[in-house]
Scaffold this active site. Structure first.
Site, mmCIF file in Angstrom:
data_model
loop_
_atom_site.group_PDB
_atom_site.id
_atom_site.type_symbol
_atom_site.label_atom_id
_atom_site.label_comp_id
_atom_site.label_asym_id
_atom_site.label_seq_id
_atom_site.Cartn_x
_atom_site.Cartn_y
_atom_site.Cartn_z
ATOM 1 N N THR A 193 32.893 9.342 54.258
ATOM 2 C CA THR A 193 32.091 9.395 55.479
ATOM 3 C C THR A 193 32.012 8.032 56.154
ATOM 4 O OG1 THR A 193 30.784 11.175 54.478
ATOM 5 C CG2 THR A 193 29.864 10.085 56.415
ATOM 6 N N SER A 216 46.986 22.825 32.972
ATOM 7 C CA SER A 216 47.463 21.491 32.603
ATOM 8 C C SER A 216 47.095 21.076 31.191
ATOM 9 C CB SER A 216 46.919 20.456 33.600
ATOM 10 O OG SER A 216 45.513 20.407 33.556
ATOM 11 N N LYS A 247 43.692 11.735 36.979
ATOM 12 C CA LYS A 247 43.689 11.847 35.526
ATOM 13 C C LYS A 247 43.960 10.504 34.854
ATOM 14 C CE LYS A 247 45.127 16.712 35.544
ATOM 15 N NZ LYS A 247 46.201 17.674 35.241
#
Length: 793
Positions: A365, A681, A724
């Site tokens: 933002t 995954s 990740k």
């Protein structure tokens, strides 16, 4: 009777004229009253086809002109008609025949006589003079249409005159004195070249056409002003009449009318406003409809129909603003600077709709605020999280009680310009219910081909949104509808590394919180180890919102002590931070990891960034059943089944009994069961956990893995590699197994993260176990027990 010999005429009577010039081929009446002129006319009354020389005098006030007072060039004219008006007063009609030049002076009594030479007319025609004649003919028609002094029949005569020189004489003869002075007409009479003569007359006609046009515009302005003044007077009279009848129109309606006039509404909006003002004037103020109509007109007058702010499309300034407000995010900043460069080069100032997608607290933002600051535009944020009603975007129809425009129109009214930066916050969290689909209403707003005529249900007239710069933010791309996604250009804003968080805290968060709490560096000084303690022990996030909150907690503690009168000079190191904030809320992820067979570490993507998860497998006596728990959704349950099937299919290669499932049951569990989990995954992590348990070999504690497996043993690519790996680095992982086809995604990972991780690219499941299993402990040497010898006798 005069005689003409070889173009020369001796003793031709000369009639001097004042304030007038007679041209060849023209028929003009003149008044004769001076003594010499009267004697001339009376002397010629008895002659047929009598001719005189008409010569203009230089000074009109001279009643007894001499030859020196006359111009040399005049006109030979025939007396057509003489009318006696009274004693010594005649009206004479003259017909001009040709030009003359006085070459000899005669007597002055009883009237003037002179020797003159007829000046011949050049009658040759070519394309240039024909073109000049056509232009003069057209200009004269236009002048006749706007000048009332010119006789209307002149237009017909002009059309019948083919010879351009004669046309110029005719037009000049009919021009009023205010259009062509005596000197102008005499100069035209003396011009023998037809082309030059036409040019002179055309210049005079064009000049007076321009003057007539200016006069007409001034007259129109005066007329309009008069109409406005008349309207004001009539309105005042109407107001007085209404007051006498007890139906007085208050000043509020007049104020509304003036506000609407200044708002510069569009043509459609002006028609609606005028109609609604008329209805409002006829309503009783106590009626509900009066307030509804007045509120609607106030909205129309407050909208920025024509108000804009000048753009400041400076690429360097944009880059500077982004660097001042945000640390890191180099790829995101580069894309924004490119966006600004394109807007600078495009004439229509349009561009794509940028959508920032990333975890909370990473600055999505605030990026919009920086873009607005760099462009010199006003900024407004529209929160769309939880919005389920289409009317929040398009507005309510005025037939409903308490109707209002949608949030887009409300935002434009608040900023006061039609070209602000509007940030549509959390577009992924809009819902759908019986009130409609707000994301579908956004399609028109965000489509550059349609939003130039956006129609809010409340305003009920098109409003131009094409100059608005729209930005969107989201956490989860999966919940953004496909049609809306198609209109957005996605920019991924990933989480921060530990080093980036420390830099952000030192450069931005700590100074901001110290200033907002009224503190200085002398009162509270944050050390690097103290910031690291907050990052590791009290926050677990991809962004820095929680980090800023905890820094604020430390600042509040110091501010409270100062307010109590204590002279505080505190250094916030790791020990001090722990005393102020209490026991650490988070322990390192690897501290929860036990080095035992059947436990593997996987990597997961969440809307809040990356995370690590543990896969636990245990066995017990049974009949070969597989139990899966941990709030796993269907895709993840299928991954567990595929991992189990692959282990069974490779039992011989793994050194297992092919019938190992006949006597045991397996239970696969993923902790944190309160959090729903899904996705393929975790396939290789589940395979490694099952194989580790059955082989009795533990998996390395500092190894994590991600990748989907197939029953053929392939490792397929997965998404969210950057998030990740950031989570693995944050958790203290040293080695990570990544599908080989995800190698291209490593370029997006920060270099300091890659430097702290050892990346293994795997293509087949067979490559996994040698990389993740711990080496078996060395076998203990055999223990030799010596037997005691028997005592000798």
């Amino acid at each position: 009777m005069v005689q003409e010999i070889r173009g020369e005429i001796d003793n031709l009577p000369i009639l001097p004229l004042r304030n007038s010039v007679v041209f060849p081929a023209s028929v003009v009446p003149i008044n004769v009253g001076r003594a010499r002129s009267v004697r001339l006319i009376e002397d010629l009354l008895g002659e047929e086809r009598a001719v005189v020389g008409i010569v203009s005098q230089r000074d009109a006030d001279n009643d007894e002109p001499q030859f020196d007072d006359l111009y040399e060039v005049g006109t030979i004219a025939r007396i057509v008609k003489v009318i006696r008006l009274g004693p010594s007063n005649y009206s004479v009609v003259l017909h001009g025949l040709s030009r003359l030049q006085m070459i000899g002076r005669g007597s002055l009594e009883p009237y003037m006589r002179a020797k003159v030479k007829r000046l011949p007319e050049d009658l040759e025609r070519d394309a240039e003079i024909d073109s000049l004649g056509a232009a003069l003919r057209d200009a004269t028609r236009r002048l006749i249409a706007v000048v009332p002094q010119l006789p209307k029949e002149t237009a017909g005569i002009v059309d019948n005159v083919r010879e351009s020189g004669s046309l110029a004489d005719l037009v000049a003869s009919n021009l009023p004195i205010e259009h062509a002075s005596l000197e102008d007409k005499q100069r035209i009479l003396e011009t023998l070249d037809p082309k030059e003569r036409v040019r002179q007359v055309l210049a005079i006609v064009e000049r007076h056409l321009s003057l007539s046009r200016v006069k007409r515009e001034i007259q129109d302005m005066v007329t309009d002003e008069g109409k406005n003044q008349r309207e004001i007077i009539l309105r005042q009279q109407m107001k007085n009449i209404r007051e006498e009848l007890g139906e007085g129109e208050d000043d509020e309606i007049e104020e509304l009318r003036e506000r609407l006039r200044q708002a510069q509404l569009s043509e459609d909006a002006q028609k609606i406003a005028k109609k609604q003002l008329s209805r409002l004037a006829g309503m009783q103020q106590q009626s509900a409809e009066f307030n509804v109509t007045r509120t609607y007109l106030e909205w129309l007058s407050d909208l920025p129909w024509a108000k804009t702010t000048p753009d400041k499309l400076d690429v360097e300034d944009c880059r500077r603003c982004l660097d001042e407000d945000h640390f890191g995010l180099d790829k995101v900043k580069k894309r924004i600077v490119e966006y600004m460069a394109v807007r600078k080069l495009r004439a229509d100032k349009k561009g794509p709709i940028l959508c920032f997608i990333g975890p909370p607290g990473v600055g999505k933002t605030s990026l919009g605020r920086s873009i607005a600051r760099s462009m010199g535009r006003r900024y407004h944020r529209i929160a769309l999280g939880g919005v389920r009603d289409e009317a929040e975007i398009r507005g309510h129809r005025r037939t409903y009680v308490g109707a209002l425009p949608g949030r887009i129109i409300q935002g434009l009214k608040k900023v006061g310009t039609k070209n602000p930066v509007l940030v549509l916050d959390e577009v992924d969290k809009m819902g759908v219910d019986m009130m409609g689909d707000p994301s579908a209403a956004l399609l028109e707003v965000l489509d550059p081909a349609q939003n130039n005529s956006f129609q809010d249900h409340y305003i009920d007239t098109p409003f131009d949104l094409s100059q608005v710069t729209f930005l969107a933010t989201a956490n989860n791309p999966d919940t953004i509808p496909a049609p809306l996604w198609d209109r957005l250009e996605i920019i991924e804003v990933s989480g921060y590394t530990r080093a980036e968080k420390r830099t952000i805290a030192v450069q931005h968060l700590c100074p901001k919180q110290l200033s907002s709490h009224g503190l200085t560096d002398e009162r509270l000084l944050f050390k690097d180890d103290g910031i690291d303690q907050i990052i590791d022990g009290y926050t677990r996030e991809a962004g820095v919102r929680g980090l800023e909150r905890e820094i604020g907690s430390v600042c509040r503690h110091v501010a409270m002590r100062i307010a109590e009168g204590e002279d505080v000079h505190l250094t916030a190191d790791a020990e001090t931070v722990q005393k102020i904030l209490g026991a650490a809320r988070h322990v390192p992820d690897l501290a929860e990891r036990q080095s035992a067979p059947g436990i593997a570490t996987g990597l997961a993507w969440t809307p809040s960034g990356g995370d690590i998860l543990f896969i636990e497998v245990t066995k017990m006596p049974g009949k070969g059943e597989l139990a899966v728990t941990g709030n796993l959704k269907s895709v993840m349950q299928e991954s567990a089944a595929a991992a189990m099937s692959f282990v069974r299919s490779r039992a011989k290669e793994l050194g297992l009994d092919p019938e190992f499932l006949k006597t045991i049951d397996l239970h696969l569990h993923v902790p944190k069961g309160g959090t729903p989990k899904d996705g393929p995954s975790a396939g290789i992590a589940m395979f490694s956990a099952v194989a580790s348990l059955l082989l009795g070999a533990a998996i390395k504690k500092e190894v994590a893995m991600t990748g989907e497996i197939t029953l053929r043993g392939n490792v397929l690519p997965v998404g969210g590699i950057k998030e990740k790996l950031l989570a693995a680095h944050r958790a203290g992982i040293k080695e990570v197994l990544v599908p080989e086809k995800n190698e291209r995604d490593l370029s997006d990972v920060p270099k300091d993260v890659l430097a702290g991780l050892k990346i293994h690219l795997v293509k087949r499941v067979d490559e996994v176990l040698p990389l993740v299993l711990e080496a078996p402990p060395p076998a203990a040497p055999p223990v030799v027990v010596e037997e005691p010898l028997d005592d000798e006798p």
